[in-house]
Design a protein around this motif. Structure first.
Motif, PDB file in Angstrom:
ATOM      1  N   MET A 122       0.827  -1.204   0.000  1.00 43.54           N
ATOM      2  CA  MET A 122       0.000   0.000   0.000  1.00 43.54           C
ATOM      3  C   MET A 122       0.860   1.253   0.000  1.00 43.54           C
ATOM      4  N   GLY A 123       0.242   2.363  -0.380  1.00 44.19           N
ATOM      5  CA  GLY A 123       0.918   3.650  -0.374  1.00 44.19           C
ATOM      6  C   GLY A 123      -0.106   4.765  -0.499  1.00 44.19           C
ATOM      7  N   LEU A 124       0.350   5.989  -0.370  1.00 49.14           N
ATOM      8  CA  LEU A 124      -0.521   7.158  -0.480  1.00 49.14           C
ATOM      9  C   LEU A 124      -0.102   8.012  -1.664  1.00 49.14           C
ATOM     10  N   LEU A 125      -1.059   8.688  -2.267  1.00 52.85           N
ATOM     11  CA  LEU A 125      -0.847   9.482  -3.470  1.00 52.85           C
ATOM     12  C   LEU A 125      -0.932  10.970  -3.144  1.00 52.85           C
ATOM     13  N   ILE A 126      -0.035  11.745  -3.747  1.00 48.96           N
ATOM     14  CA  ILE A 126       0.055  13.181  -3.461  1.00 48.96           C
ATOM     15  C   ILE A 126      -0.001  13.987  -4.760  1.00 48.96           C
ATOM     16  N   GLY A 127      -0.636  15.141  -4.708  1.00 50.42           N
ATOM     17  CA  GLY A 127      -0.704  15.998  -5.885  1.00 50.42           C
ATOM     18  C   GLY A 127      -1.577  17.198  -5.617  1.00 50.42           C
ATOM     19  N   GLU A 128      -2.240  17.666  -6.664  1.00 54.88           N
ATOM     20  CA  GLU A 128      -3.116  18.819  -6.539  1.00 54.88           C
ATOM     21  C   GLU A 128      -4.421  18.552  -7.281  1.00 54.88           C
ATOM     22  N   VAL A 129      -5.485  19.260  -6.880  1.00 56.78           N
ATOM     23  CA  VAL A 129      -6.811  19.041  -7.457  1.00 56.78           C
ATOM     24  C   VAL A 129      -7.357  20.346  -8.028  1.00 56.78           C
ATOM     25  N   ASN A 130      -7.929  20.247  -9.224  1.00 57.07           N
ATOM     26  CA  ASN A 130      -8.690  21.353  -9.786  1.00 57.07           C
ATOM     27  C   ASN A 130     -10.122  21.171  -9.295  1.00 57.07           C
ATOM     28  N   GLU A 131     -10.485  21.893  -8.256  1.00 58.20           N
ATOM     29  CA  GLU A 131     -11.784  21.716  -7.609  1.00 58.20           C
ATOM     30  C   GLU A 131     -12.953  22.010  -8.553  1.00 58.20           C
ATOM     31  N   GLU A 132     -12.800  23.049  -9.405  1.00 60.85           N
ATOM     32  CA  GLU A 132     -13.887  23.429 -10.296  1.00 60.85           C
ATOM     33  C   GLU A 132     -14.154  22.362 -11.352  1.00 60.85           C
ATOM     34  N   GLU A 133     -13.071  21.845 -11.955  1.00 64.12           N
ATOM     35  CA  GLU A 133     -13.226  20.829 -12.995  1.00 64.12           C
ATOM     36  C   GLU A 133     -13.290  19.421 -12.422  1.00 64.12           C
ATOM     37  N   ARG A 134     -12.991  19.298 -11.109  1.00 66.29           N
ATOM     38  CA  ARG A 134     -12.982  18.005 -10.412  1.00 66.29           C
ATOM     39  C   ARG A 134     -12.008  17.025 -11.077  1.00 66.29           C
ATOM     40  N   VAL A 135     -10.801  17.531 -11.300  1.00 62.91           N
ATOM     41  CA  VAL A 135      -9.724  16.739 -11.898  1.00 62.91           C
ATOM     42  C   VAL A 135      -8.563  16.676 -10.914  1.00 62.91           C
TER      43      VAL A 135
ATOM     44  N   SER B   6       2.686  -2.705   9.199  1.00 60.06           N
ATOM     45  CA  SER B   6       2.936  -3.243  10.536  1.00 60.06           C
ATOM     46  C   SER B   6       2.307  -4.628  10.690  1.00 60.06           C
ATOM     47  N   ASP B   7       1.257  -4.888   9.906  1.00 60.28           N
ATOM     48  CA  ASP B   7       0.569  -6.179   9.957  1.00 60.28           C
ATOM     49  C   ASP B   7       0.332  -6.646   8.521  1.00 60.28           C
ATOM     50  N   LYS B   8       1.205  -7.548   8.044  1.00 61.63           N
ATOM     51  CA  LYS B   8       1.111  -7.992   6.653  1.00 61.63           C
ATOM     52  C   LYS B   8       0.002  -9.026   6.499  1.00 61.63           C
ATOM     53  N   GLN B   9      -0.925  -8.744   5.582  1.00 65.06           N
ATOM     54  CA  GLN B   9      -2.042  -9.637   5.319  1.00 65.06           C
ATOM     55  C   GLN B   9      -2.110  -9.928   3.824  1.00 65.06           C
ATOM     56  N   PRO B  10      -2.517 -11.152   3.443  1.00 64.46           N
ATOM     57  CA  PRO B  10      -2.600 -11.487   2.022  1.00 64.46           C
ATOM     58  C   PRO B  10      -3.793 -10.860   1.319  1.00 64.46           C
ATOM     59  N   ASP B  11      -4.791 -10.387   2.080  1.00 65.11           N
ATOM     60  CA  ASP B  11      -6.023  -9.931   1.434  1.00 65.11           C
ATOM     61  C   ASP B  11      -6.524  -8.576   1.907  1.00 65.11           C
ATOM     62  N   ARG B  12      -5.716  -7.828   2.668  1.00 60.92           N
ATOM     63  CA  ARG B  12      -6.166  -6.502   3.095  1.00 60.92           C
ATOM     64  C   ARG B  12      -4.999  -5.667   3.594  1.00 60.92           C
ATOM     65  N   VAL B  13      -5.194  -4.347   3.556  1.00 61.81           N
ATOM     66  CA  VAL B  13      -4.189  -3.410   4.060  1.00 61.81           C
ATOM     67  C   VAL B  13      -4.884  -2.355   4.908  1.00 61.81           C
TER      68      VAL B  13
ATOM     69  N   HIS C 147      -3.158   0.293  -3.497  1.00 61.77           N
ATOM     70  CA  HIS C 147      -2.707  -0.987  -2.953  1.00 61.77           C
ATOM     71  C   HIS C 147      -2.763  -2.040  -4.055  1.00 61.77           C
ATOM     72  N   SER C 148      -2.211  -3.198  -3.775  1.00 60.10           N
ATOM     73  CA  SER C 148      -2.123  -4.253  -4.791  1.00 60.10           C
ATOM     74  C   SER C 148      -3.085  -5.389  -4.502  1.00 60.10           C
ATOM     75  N   HIS C 149      -3.432  -6.106  -5.558  1.00 58.91           N
ATOM     76  CA  HIS C 149      -4.211  -7.336  -5.477  1.00 58.91           C
ATOM     77  C   HIS C 149      -3.417  -8.441  -6.164  1.00 58.91           C
ATOM     78  N   PRO C 150      -2.499  -9.099  -5.449  1.00 57.81           N
ATOM     79  CA  PRO C 150      -1.727 -10.181  -6.075  1.00 57.81           C
ATOM     80  C   PRO C 150      -2.573 -11.431  -6.299  1.00 57.81           C
ATOM     81  N   HIS C 151      -2.565 -11.920  -7.528  1.00 55.58           N
ATOM     82  CA  HIS C 151      -3.239 -13.169  -7.907  1.00 55.58           C
ATOM     83  C   HIS C 151      -4.768 -13.088  -7.885  1.00 55.58           C
TER      84      HIS C 151
END
Length: 257
Positions: A33-46, A58-65, A97-101
């Motif tokens: 998992m990870g977090l995404l950073i950037g900027e938003v055009n609120e008017e155009e919703r982009v 901290s807790d590795k799980q095969p099916d959730r984060v 996040h990823s969905h392996p398999h």
């Protein structure tokens, strides 16, 4: 209640896309998992995503984060640093996040998690990378990505797909730094996991077994993640060097200074 003010489109820079893909391919046994950073055009919703933060599990799980409040806080601080460095407003815009398999589509847990984030920020978005999927007629690793938000149906939530565009971009230094963290984060996770098992076991033979298994896992990280990553970065460096030489040659032919 999740806002009806949904995003219309997400522009994801190519270097962030590359970081997410390489992160997802570091393990096929658990989700990353990870977090995404950037900027938003609120008017155009982009949403324009140009950076990411790799998260420690901290807790590795095969099916959730799970993303902790502390990790969100750290990512927000990173966004503030980028705001000062790039002289434009940057904030945490989403998670990946990823969905392996398994299929790329978000689970009910994923959709509810997404809905929770949207209560804090209606523009928050989720990306899922499905990796290590093999086509029945093709043994090659199939990679898929979906971009989504949660749609409030009253009694429950459902997936709302958001248009996703990959925008060509050079590798920024801060995204290269995130790639360089792969091996360190994976190693820290394995060491912490191994140490927690040792603390719960007082049998010497079991302790030796767990230590040996931890060492084997760390060697696996070096051979399957660190080494290929270094080779890839060296190849990228060589390509950039050759392109620079070619541009210098063209400049001389054109009579440039």
């Amino acid at each position: 209640m999740v806002s009806e003010n949904y995003l219309k489109k997400v522009n994801l820079s190519a270097d962030v896309y590359s970081v997410c893909i390489q992160h997802a391919l570091t393990t096929e046994k658990q989700e990353i998992m990870g977090l995404l950073i950037g900027e938003v055009n609120e008017e155009e919703r982009v949403s324009n995503i140009s950076a990411c933060v790799i998260l420690h599990r901290s807790d590795k799980q095969p099916d959730r984060v799970e993303i902790s409040p502390e990790q969100l806080c750290t990512a927000s601080m990173h966004a503030d640093q980028l705001t000062k460095k790039l002289c434009k407003p940057m904030r945490v815009l989403g998670w990946y996040h990823s969905h392996p398999h398994i299929t790329v589509w978000p689970s009910h847990v994923d959709i509810r998690t997404q809905a929770m984030y949207q209560t804090m920020d209606p523009m928050f978005v989720g990306l899922i990378f499905s990796v290590f999927q093999s086509d029945t007629n093709n043994s090659k690793n199939q990679i898929q990505v979906t971009c989504f938000q949660a749609h409030d149906k009253g009694s429950d939530f459902e997936r709302k797909e958001i248009d996703l565009s990959i925008i060509p971009s050079p590798f920024q230094k801060y995204n290269l730094e995130e790639i360089a963290k792969f091996s360190k984060i994976l190693s820290q996770e394995e060491v912490e996991c191994g140490d927690s098992k040792v603390n719960d076991i007082h049998d010497e033979l079991c302790t030796l077994h767990n230590d040996a298994f931890k060492t084997l896992t760390l060697v696996h990280i070096v051979s399957k993640v660190t080494r290929p990553l270094c080779e890839s970065l060296e190849e990228r460096k060589q390509i950039i060097y050759l392109l620079t030489k070619e541009l210098e040659h063209i400049k001389l032919e054109l009579g440039g200074d």
